[in-house]
Design an enzyme around this catalytic site. Structure first.
Site, short mmCIF file in Angstrom:
data_model
loop_
_atom_site.label_atom_id
_atom_site.label_comp_id
_atom_site.label_asym_id
_atom_site.label_seq_id
_atom_site.Cartn_x
_atom_site.Cartn_y
_atom_site.Cartn_z
N TYR A 39 -7.13 9.63 -8.26
CA TYR A 39 -6.54 9.60 -6.91
C TYR A 39 -7.41 10.44 -5.98
CZ TYR A 39 -2.52 8.81 -3.85
OH TYR A 39 -1.70 8.38 -2.85
N ASN A 108 7.77 6.14 -0.11
CA ASN A 108 7.89 4.68 -0.13
C ASN A 108 8.54 4.08 1.12
OD1 ASN A 108 6.55 4.56 -2.52
ND2 ASN A 108 8.37 4.46 -3.80
N SER A 135 9.36 -3.12 -6.50
CA SER A 135 8.90 -1.72 -6.52
C SER A 135 9.69 -0.91 -5.50
CB SER A 135 7.41 -1.66 -6.18
OG SER A 135 7.22 -2.08 -4.83
N GLY A 136 9.51 0.40 -5.55
CA GLY A 136 10.17 1.26 -4.57
C GLY A 136 9.79 0.85 -3.15
N PHE A 251 -3.82 0.42 3.68
CA PHE A 251 -2.94 1.46 4.24
C PHE A 251 -2.75 2.55 3.21
CE2 PHE A 251 1.17 3.48 4.88
CZ PHE A 251 1.03 3.89 6.19
N TRP A 252 -2.81 3.80 3.71
CA TRP A 252 -2.53 4.97 2.85
C TRP A 252 -1.69 5.93 3.69
CZ3 TRP A 252 -6.23 9.47 1.33
CH2 TRP A 252 -5.67 10.18 0.24
N1 LIG Z 1 -0.92 3.32 0.01
C1 LIG Z 1 0.16 4.06 0.18
O1 LIG Z 1 0.32 4.78 1.15
C2 LIG Z 1 1.23 3.99 -0.88
C3 LIG Z 1 2.49 4.53 -0.67
C4 LIG Z 1 3.47 4.38 -1.64
C5 LIG Z 1 3.15 3.73 -2.84
N2 LIG Z 1 1.89 3.26 -3.02
C6 LIG Z 1 1.50 2.55 -4.23
O2 LIG Z 1 2.32 1.42 -4.33
C7 LIG Z 1 2.46 1.07 -5.68
C8 LIG Z 1 3.95 0.96 -6.00
O3 LIG Z 1 4.55 2.23 -5.89
P1 LIG Z 1 6.13 2.38 -6.15
O4 LIG Z 1 6.48 3.80 -6.18
O5 LIG Z 1 6.82 1.46 -5.20
O6 LIG Z 1 6.16 1.79 -7.65
P2 LIG Z 1 7.35 1.47 -8.64
O7 LIG Z 1 8.66 1.53 -7.96
O8 LIG Z 1 7.09 2.23 -9.88
O9 LIG Z 1 7.05 -0.08 -8.95
C9 LIG Z 1 5.90 -0.52 -9.59
C10 LIG Z 1 5.76 -2.01 -9.31
O10 LIG Z 1 4.52 -2.47 -9.80
C11 LIG Z 1 4.72 -3.65 -10.57
N3 LIG Z 1 3.66 -3.73 -11.56
C12 LIG Z 1 3.36 -2.80 -12.50
N4 LIG Z 1 2.29 -3.21 -13.21
C13 LIG Z 1 1.94 -4.42 -12.71
C14 LIG Z 1 0.92 -5.37 -13.03
N5 LIG Z 1 0.04 -5.14 -14.02
N6 LIG Z 1 0.85 -6.51 -12.32
C15 LIG Z 1 1.75 -6.75 -11.33
N7 LIG Z 1 2.72 -5.89 -10.97
C16 LIG Z 1 2.82 -4.75 -11.66
C17 LIG Z 1 6.11 -3.47 -11.16
O11 LIG Z 1 6.60 -4.73 -11.51
P3 LIG Z 1 7.39 -5.00 -12.88
O12 LIG Z 1 8.83 -4.65 -12.62
O13 LIG Z 1 7.17 -6.45 -13.10
O14 LIG Z 1 6.76 -4.13 -13.94
C18 LIG Z 1 6.84 -2.86 -9.96
O15 LIG Z 1 7.19 -3.87 -9.05
C19 LIG Z 1 1.72 2.14 -6.49
O16 LIG Z 1 0.42 1.67 -6.75
C20 LIG Z 1 1.69 3.31 -5.53
O17 LIG Z 1 0.62 4.19 -5.79
C21 LIG Z 1 0.94 3.37 -2.08
#
Ligand SMILES: NC(=O)c1ccc[n+]([C@@H]2O[C@H](COP(=O)([O-])OP(=O)(O)OC[C@H]3O[C@@H](n4cnc5c(N)ncnc54)[C@H](OP(=O)(O)O)[C@@H]3O)[C@@H](O)[C@H]2O)c1
Length: 264
Positions: A39, A108, A135-136, A251-252
């Protein structure tokens, strides 16, 4: 091993310090990436893991006026183990928020809100497509879009209890829930009989999932990548650029916060 459970002494309270007791903290995928060292935020070691959560103020130093014992606080920014309020707006009282919502508010839902607001001028009736919709972030997108009159097409991975997941997302306000495989099927045409093609696509996965979502994006539409759960690069057919002029953005939320530290 890399991770260790350790009891730490609570530091003596300085004049400008606040003692906060953690009430709840989620584990975000980004927390795991930080531990893996993949990260962009890497704290000097040893460090305490985790970046979100909610805490209760137990004690305040004599120069602290913005907080008092009993206030609830959330971290001001992402970073390993941080739970330091730096702005009066981070104050909450226990009566206003359920603990689980408070503990997961700062990353999120904010990400979902900004992505819906900042890339395309969406009006009620417009639509958005997103993968990892359970996802969240995805669930927050569904709820915020619903409250704004924006329709959502939600892509999830197939599973044995798919109907339960579909039911849950529809109850949150999803308009359509489809599997990754369904994105390639002619039946997708039926979805667009009742809602317009999306102007915005939110990509949390990468790889094939991105390519399939892009098929349905309007010409000149925008795809915003914010996660890479499949650990595969975003794949875009040349034709999507040439014939449909799609825009690819990223976006981050951590960067957004830094860029807007003064204003919003
Ligand atoms: N850029 C930003 O500012 C920002 C902000 C927040 C979060 N994020 C990122 O967003 C992502 C989700 O975060 P979250 O907290 O919402 O996660 P979360 O609630 O843990 O959910 C993870 C999601 O990813 C899916 N997933 C996992 N492995 C996968 C794969 N190999 N192929 C397709 N889908 C897959 C899961 O689906 P299943 O139920 O099918 O396993 C679930 O929908 C993470 O990468 C996080 O780092 C980025």
């Amino acid at each position: 091993s890399l991770l260790r459970l350790k009891d730490l002494e609570v530091a003596e309270l300085g004049d400008s310090d606040v003692h906060v007791k953690r009430l709840a903290a989620p584990i975000n995928p980004a927390d795991i990436n930080m531990i893996q060292g993949t990260y962009p935020i890497l704290s000097p070691l040893p460090a305490v893991g985790g970046s979100e959560g909610v805490g209760e103020v137990l004690e305040v130093g004599r120069c602290v006026t913005a907080l008092k014992p009993g206030d609830w606080v959330i971290p001001a920014s992402a970073g390993l183990g941080e739970c330091v309020p730096r702005h009066p707006r981070h104050r909450w009282t226990p009566a206003r928020r359920p603990v689980r919502c408070a503990a997961t508010l700062s990353v999120n839902p904010c990400t979902a809100y900004r992505m819906l607001a900042d890339f395309e001028a969406l009006a009620p009736g417009d639509s958005v497509i997103q993968n990892a919709a359970n996802s969240g972030v995805g669930q927050a997108v569904i709820q915020i879009a619903k409250a704004s009159g924006i329709k959502t097409i939600n892509v999830v991975r197939d599973r044995p209890d798919l109907s339960k997941l579909v039911e849950r997302l529809m109850a949150l306000g999803a308009d359509h829930v489809v599997t990754e495989e369904m994105l390639r099927k002619p039946e997708m045409k039926d979805v667009f009989k009742s809602i317009p093609k999306p102007r915005l696509a939110l990509n949390c996965v990468g790889g094939k999932s991105t390519t399939e979502m892009l098929r349905h994006l309007q010409p000149k539409g925008t795809m915003v990548t914010y996660g890479g759960m499949a650990k595969q690069p975003v794949m875009v057919p040349v034709s999507a650029f040439i014939f449909r002029d799609v825009r690819l953005r990223g976006f981050w939320v951590t960067q957004w916060r830094k860029d807007h530290a003064q204003g919003e």
